[in-house]
Structure formats: C-alpha cells, structure tokens
Design an enzyme around this catalytic site. Structure first.
Site, PDB file in Angstrom:
ATOM      1  N   HIS A 137      32.000  45.172  28.234  1.00 58.08           N
ATOM      2  CA  HIS A 137      30.998  44.624  27.319  1.00 58.08           C
ATOM      3  C   HIS A 137      30.736  45.654  26.213  1.00 58.08           C
ATOM      4  CE1 HIS A 137      29.471  40.954  29.543  1.00 58.08           C
ATOM      5  NE2 HIS A 137      30.452  41.434  30.306  1.00 58.08           N
ATOM      6  N   ARG A 175      34.117  30.850  29.618  1.00 57.83           N
ATOM      7  CA  ARG A 175      33.267  30.993  30.809  1.00 57.83           C
ATOM      8  C   ARG A 175      32.283  32.139  30.655  1.00 57.83           C
ATOM      9  NH1 ARG A 175      31.320  34.519  34.583  1.00 57.83           N
ATOM     10  NH2 ARG A 175      33.364  35.570  34.577  1.00 57.83           N
ATOM     11  N   CYS A 213      25.277  38.714  30.304  1.00 59.32           N
ATOM     12  CA  CYS A 213      25.194  38.386  31.730  1.00 59.32           C
ATOM     13  C   CYS A 213      23.757  38.040  32.072  1.00 59.32           C
ATOM     14  CB  CYS A 213      25.668  39.561  32.584  1.00 59.32           C
ATOM     15  SG  CYS A 213      25.520  39.252  34.362  1.00 59.32           S
ATOM     16  N   HIS A 259      37.487  45.183  31.873  1.00 56.29           N
ATOM     17  CA  HIS A 259      36.558  44.160  31.380  1.00 56.29           C
ATOM     18  C   HIS A 259      35.340  44.905  30.822  1.00 56.29           C
ATOM     19  CE1 HIS A 259      34.612  40.031  31.876  1.00 56.29           C
ATOM     20  NE2 HIS A 259      33.579  40.816  31.605  1.00 56.29           N
TER      21      HIS A 259
END
Length: 355
Positions: A254, A52, A285, A252
């Site tokens: 990046h 996802r 994103c 989470h």
C-alpha cells in the site's frame, strides 16, 4: 506458548507436516514467470487487485455493471491476472456484494487468470456451486485465501487468532485442491499492525511456510498499512526468504507514505517476481485505519520501463481505465503516473490547437 511452538503443536493434527506434504509445485502457466525472457528482460507477473482489494474500502456500493466494465477493460488492456471479487458476506464487506453476478457476466479472455478471494468454507461452498452451474466453462480459475501476521489484526478482521485462521484456511485450501482449483495465499500486515505495532518478521516467515505447506502455489506478503520502506521491506524479505522459496512469494504494497513503488523495486531486487497492484491506486483496508490504496498499476509499469524487467499491460490504456473508474467512484485518481500522462496529453493537445 510462543507462536512457533504453537505451530509445531498444530501441524501433526492438521495432516500437512513438512515431512509428508511437499511444497505445491507452481502451476505451468505461472512457472514461466520466473524464467528469463528471450529479449533478456526478466518477466514480472502483475496481479491486478483493483476490482477486489481496490474497491472493498469504498463508502458506496458499486453496481455490478461497473465492476464488470472495469474487469473487461483491464483484460483488454493486457492485464494477465485479475482479482475479480470476493465471496465474503456482504454484511461485512458490502462492496463485494454480487460477485457471482460479476464473474458470470464478465468477459473470460484467453490468457487471463481470474481469481476470487474466499475467506472461509461458506465462501468455498458458494464458489463450488457457481462452478457446478457452469461445467466446462468455469467463470474463475483460482481462489485466494488470507490470514495475517498478528493476532490483533486477525481478530479485528476475521474474529479469530492467526492460529485459528490457519485451521480455517487449511480446510478451504484442501477442499479447493481436492477439486483441482489452484490457491493463492495472502498475509496481511507484514511490516506494521495498526493495533499492535511493529510486526515480528519471524512470524511472517512461519505463516508463509504454513501456507505453502498447505498447498498455496504462491504467498503474497502485504504491507497493508503502507508504513514499509525499502529498509524494513528488505529486512522482512531477508527473514522470510530464509525459510521459503523466493519464487513462491509476491509483494503487496500500500502507498500510504508514497513508498509503494520503491518497496516493489526492493522486492524485485530480492528475487520476487510477482507484484500486486491496483488500477488508479484504488484501495485501502476496512480493518486498517489510515491506510490508503495499493500501489498503482500504472506507477509500477512506468517504474519498470528501461529496467531489467518487463511486465504485461498497455500503460496508455491503463491510464485511461484509471481515470474511468476514478470518475465512476467520484474520487481522485491516486496514480502519479496517470496524472502525469494526462497532463502530458493536455499539453500536447494545447500545442496542436495553437498551430
């Protein structure tokens, strides 16, 4: 009006004040994650977000059969939590088109939790319709909802402020929990916002608390831009953990500045026991210009070797999957560990060929 004042004003109207709605208990299958393993290692839960979050920023639309192949391979490689897709409008995120087809076509392996992102009530309606079509054999196990730590990012992403997004999310969470569907929460831009700069960690703390009080069993704290480092991540966690149970938080990160692994280890040191990662470092994103992919699953697993922690997944198999999906997408594999393992294999093959 300050954000905290607005929250206080909002809570009574939404019916989930702390005094009347306790924090949601951790589901049984997740509760064990926070215990110490028999072998003395601390078990870490890895949430694989590649299918996802990893694919949503790709320029080309990915065929459903590729997504199904990715999910199936990840499950066979020992991944225990997979974010399989999103019930967002394809108009806004075309790469997530066909999620219903994907989750009804993929293997549903025992011991694997399959999750989908649900942005609004329309998305929840689609999930409930899908579940009604498969009584007794639900294609998914839980949903995830998301908000952010700044109004600027929230407006760019969902065309509403943080407070407005919380009102929307509460209806989704309530509708899910009433039907026995577990809910996980995400907060984007917990370190830096691409539109408004440095984030107020007090807001991260307060939004986290709101999501937990709604009934989310866990809240994932997202360094969406990838500007965080161990110092800033540590500071954010200190503030957030001050008012929220650490066992209900996840990290989470990046990897824009190459700090993904270091930030994940910082989170583990702070007591967090769930890390989101993406096979092959896929991701980015659409609403965060310049942000690169999520920290690679392969890199996280390698970093945890010989550490006090243990995490599920066959590293060698995941390396192969990372290269497989990268080739399908026509992009480089962003996993440093994946590249190193392939180089090691090639050297070994060369030595054997010379014998």
């Amino acid at each position: 009006m300050s954000f905290r004042t607005a929250l206080k004003a909002l809570r009574p109207t939404r019916g989930f004040a702390a005094s009347t709605r306790p924090l949601a208990p951790l589901p049984r299958q997740h509760a064990a994650t926070y215990a110490t393993a028999v072998n003395g290692k601390i078990p870490i839960r890895i949430v694989e977000v590649g299918p996802r979050d990893g694919l949503q920023n790709e320029k080309a639309v990915i065929p459903p059969e590729v997504k199904v192949g990715l999910i199936n391979q990840l499950g066979r490689a020992g991944t225990t939590v997979i974010e399989a897709g999103s019930f967002v409008s394809p108009k806004w995120v075309p790469q997530m088109a066909g999620t219903a087809e994907v989750v009804t076509s993929m293997e549903k392996l025992p011991g694997v939790t399959y999750q989908v992102l649900v942005p609004n009530e329309k998305g929840l309606e689609n999930v409930l319709s899908l579940l009604a079509e498969h009584p007794g054999k639900p294609p998914i196990d839980e949903i995830a909802v998301f908000t952010s730590a700044t109004d600027a990012f929230s407006l760019a992403n969902t065309n509403c402020t943080v407070m407005e997004s919380l009102k929307r999310i509460e209806r989704v969470v309530r509708g899910s929990l009433d039907r026995g569907i577990r809910v996980r929460g995400y907060i984007s831009v917990v370190i830096t916002c691409p539109y408004s700069g440095k984030v107020d960690y007090n807001t991260v703390r307060d939004v986290t608390k709101e999501l937990l009080q709604m009934g989310c069993y866990e809240v994932s704290l997202g360094d969406t831009v990838g500007t965080g480092n161990p110092t800033s991540v540590g500071e954010m966690l200190n503030v957030t953990i001050g008012a929220n149970p650490v066992e209900k938080l996840a990290g989470h990160f990046h990897d824009t500045f190459g700090m993904g692994v270091a930030n994940a280890v910082t989170a583990l040191s702070a007591g967090i026991r769930t890390i989101d990662s993406s096979i092959g470092g896929l991701g980015g994103c659409p609403y965060s210009p310049g942000a690169t992919g999520n920290v690679a699953t392969e890199d996280i697993l390698y970093a945890l070797q010989d550490s006090p922690y243990s995490a599920p997944g066959d590293l060698e198999a995941l390396v192969d999957i990372g290269f497989w999906i990268s080739e399908k997408l026509g992009r480089d594999n962003s996993s440093r560990v994946g590249k190193a393992v392939r180089a090691r294999r090639e050297r070994g093959a060369d030595r054997k060929a010379k014998l």
